[in-house]
Design an enzyme around this catalytic site. Sequence first.
Site, PDB file in Angstrom:
ATOM      1  CE  LYS A  20       1.704   1.884   4.981  1.00 33.97           C
ATOM      2  NZ  LYS A  20       1.216   1.240   3.809  1.00 33.97           N
TER       3      LYS A  20
ATOM      4  CE  LYS B 202      -4.956  -1.538   1.406  1.00 30.58           C
ATOM      5  NZ  LYS B 202      -5.779  -2.435   2.191  1.00 30.58           N
TER       6      LYS B 202
ATOM      7  CB  THR C 155      -0.915   0.015   1.241  1.00 29.85           C
ATOM      8  OG1 THR C 155      -1.643  -1.214   1.282  1.00 29.85           O
ATOM      9  CG2 THR C 155      -1.893   1.184   1.181  1.00 29.85           C
TER      10      THR C 155
HETATM   11  P1  NAP Z   1       5.141  -5.727   8.018  1.00 31.56           P
HETATM   12  O1  NAP Z   1       4.782  -6.989   8.699  1.00 31.56           O
HETATM   13  O2  NAP Z   1       5.622  -4.587   8.845  1.00 31.56           O
HETATM   14  O3  NAP Z   1       6.260  -6.079   6.905  1.00 31.56           O
HETATM   15  C1  NAP Z   1       6.919  -5.063   6.221  1.00 31.56           C
HETATM   16  C2  NAP Z   1       7.882  -5.662   5.206  1.00 31.56           C
HETATM   17  O4  NAP Z   1       8.538  -4.562   4.508  1.00 31.56           O
HETATM   18  C3  NAP Z   1       9.013  -6.488   5.839  1.00 31.56           C
HETATM   19  O5  NAP Z   1       9.345  -7.523   4.961  1.00 31.56           O
HETATM   20  C4  NAP Z   1      10.145  -5.448   5.928  1.00 31.56           C
HETATM   21  O6  NAP Z   1      11.423  -5.998   5.976  1.00 31.56           O
HETATM   22  C5  NAP Z   1       9.949  -4.723   4.606  1.00 31.56           C
HETATM   23  N1  NAP Z   1      10.609  -3.415   4.608  1.00 31.56           N
HETATM   24  C6  NAP Z   1      10.292  -2.335   5.357  1.00 31.56           C
HETATM   25  N2  NAP Z   1      11.127  -1.316   5.090  1.00 31.56           N
HETATM   26  C7  NAP Z   1      11.997  -1.773   4.144  1.00 31.56           C
HETATM   27  C8  NAP Z   1      13.086  -1.193   3.451  1.00 31.56           C
HETATM   28  N3  NAP Z   1      13.448   0.081   3.656  1.00 31.56           N
HETATM   29  N4  NAP Z   1      13.743  -1.954   2.551  1.00 31.56           N
HETATM   30  C9  NAP Z   1      13.368  -3.243   2.318  1.00 31.56           C
HETATM   31  N5  NAP Z   1      12.350  -3.858   2.939  1.00 31.56           N
HETATM   32  C10 NAP Z   1      11.661  -3.119   3.843  1.00 31.56           C
HETATM   33  O7  NAP Z   1       3.943  -5.144   7.158  1.00 31.56           O
HETATM   34  P2  NAP Z   1       2.681  -5.902   6.517  1.00 31.56           P
HETATM   35  O8  NAP Z   1       1.557  -5.825   7.485  1.00 31.56           O
HETATM   36  O9  NAP Z   1       3.101  -7.208   5.939  1.00 31.56           O
HETATM   37  O10 NAP Z   1       2.310  -4.862   5.348  1.00 31.56           O
HETATM   38  C11 NAP Z   1       2.995  -4.832   4.113  1.00 31.56           C
HETATM   39  C12 NAP Z   1       2.238  -3.883   3.187  1.00 31.56           C
HETATM   40  O11 NAP Z   1       0.918  -4.390   2.987  1.00 31.56           O
HETATM   41  C13 NAP Z   1       2.066  -2.470   3.742  1.00 31.56           C
HETATM   42  O12 NAP Z   1       2.120  -1.547   2.681  1.00 31.56           O
HETATM   43  C14 NAP Z   1       0.680  -2.518   4.374  1.00 31.56           C
HETATM   44  O13 NAP Z   1       0.094  -1.227   4.452  1.00 31.56           O
HETATM   45  C15 NAP Z   1      -0.033  -3.425   3.392  1.00 31.56           C
HETATM   46  N6  NAP Z   1      -1.191  -4.162   3.913  1.00 31.56           N
HETATM   47  C16 NAP Z   1      -1.173  -4.723   5.158  1.00 31.56           C
HETATM   48  C17 NAP Z   1      -2.276  -5.419   5.597  1.00 31.56           C
HETATM   49  C18 NAP Z   1      -2.310  -6.058   6.968  1.00 31.56           C
HETATM   50  O14 NAP Z   1      -3.419  -6.390   7.407  1.00 31.56           O
HETATM   51  N7  NAP Z   1      -1.211  -6.262   7.646  1.00 31.56           N
HETATM   52  C19 NAP Z   1      -3.402  -5.580   4.770  1.00 31.56           C
HETATM   53  C20 NAP Z   1      -3.381  -5.037   3.484  1.00 31.56           C
HETATM   54  C21 NAP Z   1      -2.263  -4.332   3.067  1.00 31.56           C
HETATM   55  P3  NAP Z   1      12.120  -6.326   7.420  1.00 31.56           P
HETATM   56  O15 NAP Z   1      11.581  -7.660   7.804  1.00 31.56           O
HETATM   57  O16 NAP Z   1      13.557  -6.316   7.130  1.00 31.56           O
HETATM   58  O17 NAP Z   1      11.696  -5.224   8.360  1.00 31.56           O
END
Ligand code: NAP
Length: 286
Positions: free
Chosen positions: A241, A173, A98
Site C-alpha cells: 500500500k 512517512k 499512513t
Molecule cells: P491493522 O492492524 O490492519 O489495523 C487496521 C485498522 O484499520 C483496524 O482498526 C481496522 O478495523 C481499521 N479499518 C480498516 N479498514 C477500515 C474501514 N474501511 N473503516 C473503518 N476502519 C477500518 O493495521 P496497523 O498495522 O495497525 O496499521 C494502521 C496504520 O498505521 C496503517 O496506515 C499502517 O500503514 C500504519 N503503520 C503501521 C505500522 C506497523 O508496524 N504495523 C507502523 C507504522 C505505521 P477492523 O478491526 O474493523 O478491521
Amino acid sequence: MNTMKIGWIGLGLMGTPMSQQLLKAGYPLTVYNRSKDKEAGLKEQGANTASSPEELLGQSDIIIIMVTDDKAIRSVFEGEDGLLAGEGDGKVIINMSTVSPAISKEMAQQCMAHGLSYLDAPVSGSVKQAETAQLVIMVGGEKSVFEKVKPVLETIGKVALNVGDTGAGNAAKLAINTLLSFYTQGLAEALILAKNNEIEPQVLLELLGNSAIANPYTKLKGEAVVNNNFKAAFSLKNIVKDLKLSRDIGLATPLGKTALATFEAASQKHGDEDLIAIYKYLDNSN
Ligand code: NAP
C-alpha cells in the site's frame, strides 16, 4: 491530571498500544473500532466506547485516527455516522494513519468547512515502539494547532515534529517507508546469498551486528528469519500500500520500481505476514 478528552478510532496492531499510552497517562479516552471485538481490551482497561465516529466526536476534544488506508479514512469521515456528520466546535482531528497527502488535503478542507482542525501525523516505528511510546511522529498542518496537541503526541512518541503544511507528514512517512522497503528487501537478499554459500543467517547477523551498518531493525528482522517467525508487526500488504502511495507521489526510481514489483508479488502469497516474509518469498523463488 490530563483533562483533554481524547477519542480514538482504529484499534489494530498499532492503534491498540498507541491508545493504551493515553490511558496510562491519565487522559479520559473513548474508543471506536469498526469490528467491536477489538474494543474489549481497552474497555477493560478503563476506556469508554462509542458506537460510531460521530458519537465519538461528540464525546471528545481531540480525535485520533489510526486505520489502514485512504479508503478507511474516507469511511471514517464520510460514512453515514462519520466524523463529518458531527458538530465541529473547533475540535482537532489527528490522522496518524499512513495515507496519501492527497486524502489529507481533501479531509483538511472538509474539516475546515465543518469547524474542525486537521493534522496528518503518521508515525515511524512499529508495534514495539508503540508499546514503549518510542514512535517518531511527523506532522503536517498549522503550527498553532500542532502546538496545542503536542503534549498528547508526546505521550505516544519520543518525538513529534511539525514538518510542513497539510500532507507533509504523509509525504515524509512515505519517504521513510520507501527506504524501509529497500532495506528489508536488501537484508532478505543478503541473508539468502549468504545461506546459499553455506553461511548461516545467524552467522551473517552476528557479523552485521558488529559492523558499521549494525542497527536495531536488522537485529529484529534478522531474528525473525532465524526463528522462522513471520507474524505481522507491519504487514507485507501494508508496505505494498505504501509503495503504491510513494509511486503516486513521484517514486519512479530503479529501486522504487523493483521494490514495488517484488513486494507486490510476495504479498500475493504472504500479504498478512510481516514484511520480512519477503525473505521466504525470495528464497522460494530463487
Ligand atoms: P491493522 O492492524 O490492519 O489495523 C487496521 C485498522 O484499520 C483496524 O482498526 C481496522 O478495523 C481499521 N479499518 C480498516 N479498514 C477500515 C474501514 N474501511 N473503516 C473503518 N476502519 C477500518 O493495521 P496497523 O498495522 O495497525 O496499521 C494502521 C496504520 O498505521 C496503517 O496506515 C499502517 O500503514 C500504519 N503503520 C503501521 C505500522 C506497523 O508496524 N504495523 C507502523 C507504522 C505505521 P477492523 O478491526 O474493523 O478491521
